[in-house]
Write an enzyme that holds these catalytic residues in place. Structure first.
Site, PDB file in Angstrom:
ATOM      1  N   ARG A 183     -13.969   0.892  -9.846  1.00  0.00           N
ATOM      2  CA  ARG A 183     -14.195   2.147  -9.110  1.00  0.00           C
ATOM      3  C   ARG A 183     -14.613   3.289 -10.039  1.00  0.00           C
ATOM      4  NH1 ARG A 183      -9.818   3.467  -4.414  1.00  0.00           N
ATOM      5  NH2 ARG A 183     -10.067   5.736  -4.287  1.00  0.00           N
TER       6      ARG A 183
ATOM      7  N   GLU B 243      -0.826   6.686  -2.677  1.00  0.00           N
ATOM      8  CA  GLU B 243      -1.033   8.125  -2.524  1.00  0.00           C
ATOM      9  C   GLU B 243       0.246   8.827  -2.088  1.00  0.00           C
ATOM     10  OE1 GLU B 243      -2.796   5.821  -1.028  1.00  0.00           O
ATOM     11  OE2 GLU B 243      -4.854   5.965  -1.737  1.00  0.00           O
TER      12      GLU B 243
ATOM     13  N   SER C  87       0.852  -1.197   0.000  1.00  0.00           N
ATOM     14  CA  SER C  87       0.000   0.000   0.000  1.00  0.00           C
ATOM     15  C   SER C  87       0.889   1.249   0.000  1.00  0.00           C
ATOM     16  CB  SER C  87      -0.875   0.021   1.255  1.00  0.00           C
ATOM     17  OG  SER C  87      -1.707  -1.110   1.308  1.00  0.00           O
TER      18      SER C  87
ATOM     19  N   ASP D 110      -8.043   8.912  -8.721  1.00  0.00           N
ATOM     20  CA  ASP D 110      -7.789   7.916  -7.674  1.00  0.00           C
ATOM     21  C   ASP D 110      -8.676   6.684  -7.826  1.00  0.00           C
ATOM     22  OD1 ASP D 110      -6.168   7.286  -5.358  1.00  0.00           O
ATOM     23  OD2 ASP D 110      -7.999   7.351  -4.180  1.00  0.00           O
TER      24      ASP D 110
ATOM     25  N   TRP E 159     -19.773   1.192   2.714  1.00  0.00           N
ATOM     26  CA  TRP E 159     -18.438   0.607   2.554  1.00  0.00           C
ATOM     27  C   TRP E 159     -18.492  -0.886   2.887  1.00  0.00           C
ATOM     28  CZ3 TRP E 159     -14.469   2.967   0.275  1.00  0.00           C
ATOM     29  CH2 TRP E 159     -14.455   4.363   0.228  1.00  0.00           C
TER      30      TRP E 159
END
Lengths: 520, 250
Positions: free
Chosen positions: A316, A181, A178, A289, A450
């Site tokens: 997404r 960003e 991860s 994103d 979520w």
């Protein structure tokens, strides 16, 4: 002593078990429940006729503050294995929630940054887990004892870390990283399950001169394409499917002209070598994103008169995709929710962009927002109904742009978008024919969720929402049959298993793991 | 050489101004306005900000936020922080100081009392919690925003104070501030400071009023100035104690 003996005598989780996990519906042995990630279970003790009696049977409290506990419990041989966000792994008696052992990762000072953890992998008498400081650890299933530990990459606090549940393929522990960003360079690693030695690595951002390397500017920092969600695996095709995240810098594309491979893509990898078989990029040159970390579900579906091995993903970017999973060929794609950024997809599946959808200094209003039409919460597919059940976020953002400067360990994004204020967000649970996109039924949530879904042969679909409700629907018509208010947001997907002759449905909510069953 | 140095300095200056403006637009303008004249956040072109607040103090506020006001903390790199403060100093045109708050705050406090504002608003430990707490409103809102909120309360409604009417299936209508709403329930705070919850299965409609529950006030120009001056003076300290900036107000 009796329990200990029982533990020692039960069969170990083998690669054959993992391959045929759907034939072991009493257990839940991988993050997705099985390699294909259908999240469908042939368990019907809890069904449409008795669901009204479902109630909390036991709960386990972590003692930690809530805030979106994302672990996916594994269950094998009557033992449940869960993780906390702080480098802990816990074994519980799956029948009553009583703790059996707890492992606490030994963090060097400053390394416990408390990132989410999504669960474990299991093979033989070993469990595998990643840690917030980007290590992979192997634990003894019976005691939680540390067997080996391997560093994935030097830890960068808050910027390079690991959150996913490992994927176990053959004798390898496959994991990702991860930090997209923050501009870290993504990779997928495989470690030997016995020794912890790294077997291979695939970098998701190629260097200049490597295949795909010419999709980036010759100069400047290359990063991103993190691999923060667990992939799926086809044992017959010997192929791992893994989604990648945003290119770096996030939300700002002027300094990285080009498609920025292999960001926002689905990768098909050889499990023995890590070699790339094919890729498909959903959002070339992403500036919103829109990670492609959503579940790459493996289905065999009729397509133009022929049964095709496909991989599907509700991406997404608000488009649903169906690809041939042997070749990566784009077969079908359509919007599954509101989107304002693309006129459609061309014959190759590449988006045809709308004007004014790029972030701008004044702010560009784009739907879906940064969080996407859906996200990492899992969908499910019932072979009985032929329907794909997934949760959708209806929410738009104002995307601003400003040029960022790369500094290791710091956020590397243009400008964080702002949710629009003139229309409230909401959510949907949709039951969709994955071939045609036709909606069989849908249920509206007040807030964008979520939580993912679970389908069972009891004719049920379970899901949750951001306000803390766990819900059960009739899989065929969407009738709401049962609900309970858990008191904290649900940021996970329900799972089910059998223990002591009883079917349980489990979900983490806040700091508690809740297990539901019918009265005895 | 001198020319080169000046050019480099000028380039750096321009870069900082552009970067700071970008940062301002993306992070600050939503509350403080594109020109910095205030909105949900206070004016940044006021004499208080432009003349009485040092660059270091501004950086401290930006970096740490102000608790209890809605001003969040921003984790900016030092050079970005410098650029942002530089941009703030040039908001609304170089040298703009913004309009000073006029009016007699002491008399404004009496206007506040006379018009029954405390029946909905709290200042310190006095008043109702039905409407927004005003104990720090002077630190959180510009004078222009306060003035508009008095004469046209529906111009901008804080999300936590949206007025809704719940109509039950048996025909009752209940109006209040929406405290929470989810898929199955809605919870209101009522003018008598009590809470009332509804299961949506018993509700025919939940209607967003789209306007403030506060009535518009038609005050004399002098009273309005004085009331705005009083509200602008309310800047409770972070421990919750009310601090009045104007002398003579207790």
């Amino acid at each position: 002593m009796k329990l200990l003996l029982a533990l020692l005598l039960v069969a170990q989780v083998s690669t054959d078990w993992l391959t045929h996990a759907l034939d072991h519906p009493q257990d839940w042995m991988t993050y997705w429940g099985d390699y294909s990630a259908v999240r469908y279970r042939k368990l019907n003790q809890i069904n449409t006729t008795n669901i009204a009696q479902l109630r909390v049977d036991w709960m386990y409290q972590t003692g930690k503050a809530g805030g979106g506990w994302e672990t996916m419990p594994l269950v094998a041989n009557g033992i449940m294995y869960i993780t906390g966000p702080d480098g802990t792994a816990i074994a519980l008696d799956a029948a009553n929630g009583h703790p059996l052992w707890k492992y606490e990762h030994n963090f060097p000072t400053g390394h416990n940054t408390g990132q989410a953890n999504r669960g474990l992998g299991i093979l033989g008498d070993r469990l595998f887990m990643v840690t917030p400081d980007a290590n992979v650890v192997a634990l003894d299933t019976k005691t939680g004892r540390l067997l080996w530990q391997s560093e994935m990459a030097p830890f960068i606090p808050g910027a390079r870390y690991a959150t996913l549940a490992p994927l176990i393929v053959k004798n390898k522990v496959v994991v990702g990283i991860s930090g997209g960003e923050h501009g870290v360079r993504g990779f997928i690693d495989a470690y030997d399950a016995d020794t912890g030695k790294r077997a291979w690595r695939f970098y998701t951002v190629p260097l200049a001169g490597e295949p795909g390397g010419d999709t980036w500017p010759a100069n400047g920092h290359r990063g991103g394409a993190p691999t923060w969600m667990t992939g799926t695996y086809d044992p017959l095709l010997q192929t791992i499917y893994w989604g990648t995240g945003n290119p770096g810098p996030d939300l700002y594309g002027d300094v990285r002209k080009g498609d920025n491979l292999f960001s926002c893509s689905l990768l098909a990898l050889d499990p023995d070598t890590g070699k790339l078989k094919w890729y498909f990029q959903f959002s070339p040159h992403d500036t919103h994103d829109w990670d492609a970390a959503e579940t790459p579900m493996l289905l065999d579906l009729p397509w133009k008169g022929k049964l095709r091995k496909v991989v599907v993903q509700a991406n997404r970017n608000a488009f649903f995709y169906m690809l041939d999973r042997e070749t990566g060929e784009f077969l079908e794609g359509y919007p599954y929710g509101r989107q304002t950024w693309a006129k459609g997809l061309d014959a190759e599946g590449r988006p045809i962009l709308m004007p004014h959808s790029e972030p701008s200094p004044e702010g560009a209003r784009v739907c879906p927002g940064l969080a996407g039409g859906t996200n990492w919460m899992a969908p499910s597919f019932s072979p009985e109904t032929g329907l794909f059940y997934f949760t959708l976020r209806e929410q738009c953002d104002q995307f601003f742009s400003s040029p960022p400067v790369y500094t290791e360990g710091k956020a590397y994004w243009g400008t964080f978008p702002r949710q629009v204020t003139d229309e409230p967000e909401y959510g949907l649970l949709k039951a969709m024919d994955p071939i045609t996109g036709k909606i069989a039924w849908q249920f509206r949530f007040f807030h964008a969720p979520w939580a993912g879904t679970l389908a069972t042969s009891g004719g049920l679909v379970f899901s949750g929402d951001e306000d803390g409700y766990l819900l059960a629907f009739d899989a065929r018509d969407g009738k709401l049959l049962w609900k309970i208010y858990t008191g904290a947001e649900i940021r996970n997907s329900p799972m089910t298993y059998m223990a002591g002759g009883r079917q349980f449905v489990a979900i983490p909510s806040g700091a508690a793991l809740l297990a539901f069953a019918l009265p005895q | 050489m001198k020319c080169v140095i000046i050019l480099l300095w000028y380039s750096a200056f321009v870069f900082a101004a552009d970067t700071g403006t970008d940062i301002y637009r993306a992070n600050c303008a939503f509350c403080h306005g594109l020109e910095g004249r205030g909105g949900r956040g206070p004016s940044l072109v006021s004499a208080h900000v432009q003349q009485e607040t040092s660059d270091d103090a501004l950086k401290t506020i930006i970096h740490g936020g102000i608790s209890g006001t809605g001003m969040p903390a921003f984790d900016l790199e030092p050079q970005d922080l410098d650029a942002l403060v530089h941009a703030i100093r040039h908001l609304g045109g170089q040298g703009s100081a913004g309009a000073a708050v006029r009016g007699d705050a002491a008399h404004g406090q009496r206007v506040f009392a006379k018009n029954g504002c405390a029946s909905c608003h709290r200042v310190g430990d006095q008043g109702s919690v039905f409407g927004p707490d005003l104990s720090r409103i002077g630190a959180a809102r510009s004078a222009e925003y306060l003035r508009e909120s008095i004469v046209n309360p529906s111009a901008d409604i804080a999300p936590d104070y949206a007025g809704v009417t719940v109509e039950t299936r048996d025909g009752r209508k209940v109006t209040g501030v929406r405290v929470s709403e989810d898929t199955f329930t809605v919870e209101l705070r009522l003018p008598d400071q009590t809470y009332q919850g509804f299961e949506k299965s018993t509700v025919r409609a939940v209607t967003d009023l789209g306007k403030s529950l506060m009535p518009a006030y038609s005050l004399s120009s002098a009273d309005l100035d004085d009331l705005v001056a009083y509200l602008a003076s309310l800047r409770a300290s972070s421990n919750g104690q009310v601090v009045l900036r104007e002398k003579g107000i207790q």
